[in-house]
Design an enzyme around this catalytic site. Structure first.
Site: not given
Ligand code: BV8
Length: 257
Positions: A75, A108, A124, A224
């Site tokens: 990732r 992140v 986070h 959204n």
């Protein structure tokens, strides 16, 4: 009569234009148009059969360190290759247009800072931070290999204590960093407008922020393409993607990203 989304856009632009403090609260949807899958889509290849809420835990790491560490190394490699899209530039433009903007992200991937946002709270953690599992000794991110393919990758051992190196993210079941929580909750309770972008509003305690803002009297804007658990707390909903709505918002304010 303008179509509803234009009304929402106009109302949001007017509220932003009057705001002394704006909090931009972002989730995985913010990074979607930069080619980074949302958290629920982030398990591809060998990890496809796993549930993110299972993989993103200390238990999973202890049980299968190479599988979990390989997922994070992969990732991180994907994220390093990503380019912040126009929605990120629009948030930077907001920072130039308005007195005070704070970005509070669940992500992140570090893309807000890479786009030039100056005040970013990472609730986070980050894919670019690593530490050892037992003592928390910091470990240099550049010493972590960038995998060429999706696959297992044995975590390095801490040079100081020998414990396996883990990613510097907040796993499920772990508490969020105290300083970041204090900054985020204080700003949410004080802001005039909260822009909530690209989050399903499922993961606690981050998901409580729009409610904190709304209960304190803020104008809450959701960006959204899909309904979410945030929608009921939104003052207005801009049904669209971050890369389209955020630049349109800034344009309505007379700014340019
Ligand atoms: C804690 C880092 C307490 C890791 C992440 C029951 C049992 C066990 C635990 C719990 C429970 N109930 C609540 C909990 C707590 C748990 C939790 O919330 N679980 C959920 C699943 C119910 N939370 C925790 O464990 C937290 N810690 O509570 O500790 C505690 C107290 C004392 C002592 C010990 C512990 C820690 C939570 C943090 C977990 N780490 N990330 C990693 O990345 O690998 S969470 C991770 O998932 C992300 O960071 C993010 O926060 C979350 C995903 O959510 P979203 O960002 O919203 O993404 P999602 O995919 O869901 O949605 C994307 C949205 O974007 C969608 O709405 C979509 O429509 C939209 N979208 C798509 N495209 C676009 C778009 N939007 C705009 N534009 C587009 N183009």
């Amino acid at each position: 009569m303008a179509p509803p989304e234009l009304d929402a856009l106009g109302a949001a632009a007017r509220a932003l234009g009057r705001a002394d403090l704006v909090v931009v609260a972002t989730g995985a949807g913010m990074s979607r148009e930069s080619g980074i899958p949302t958290f629920r889509e982030a398990l591809t290849g060998l990890w496809a059969r796993f549930d993110p809420e299972e993989m993103a835990t200390e238990q999973a790491f202890r049980r299968a360190p190479a599988r979990v560490f390989g997922w994070y190394a992969w990732r991180r490699m994907v994220v390093r290759a990503a380019v912040p899209h126009a929605g990120y530039d629009a948030i930077v433009a907001l920072e130039r247009l308005l007195p005070e903007v704070l970005v509070v992200t669940q992500n992140v991937d570090g893309l807000h800072a890479r786009a030039g946002s100056r005040r970013v709270v990472e609730l986070h953690g980050s894919l670019e931070r690593f530490r050892c599992l037992d003592a928390g000794h910091p470990y240099p991110a550049d010493a972590v290999p960038e995998p060429a393919t999706e696959g297992e990758l044995a975590p390095p051992a801490c040079p100081r204590c020998g414990a396996p190196i883990r990613p510097g993210v907040v796993w499920f079941g772990e508490v969020l960093p105290e300083r970041e929580v204090a900054l985020a909750w204080e700003a949410a309770a004080r802001c005039a407008v909260m822009l909530v972008v690209g989050t399903s509003g499922l993961v606690q305690p981050a998901a409580a922020l729009p409610r904190v803002a709304r209960d304190a009297g803020a104008f809450v804007v959701e960006v959204n393409p899909e309904p979410s658990d945030v929608s009921p707390f939104a003052t207005v909903v801009c049904r669209g993607s971050a890369g389209v709505v955020l630049p349109a918002l800034v344009a309505r304010m007379g700014g340019s990203a």
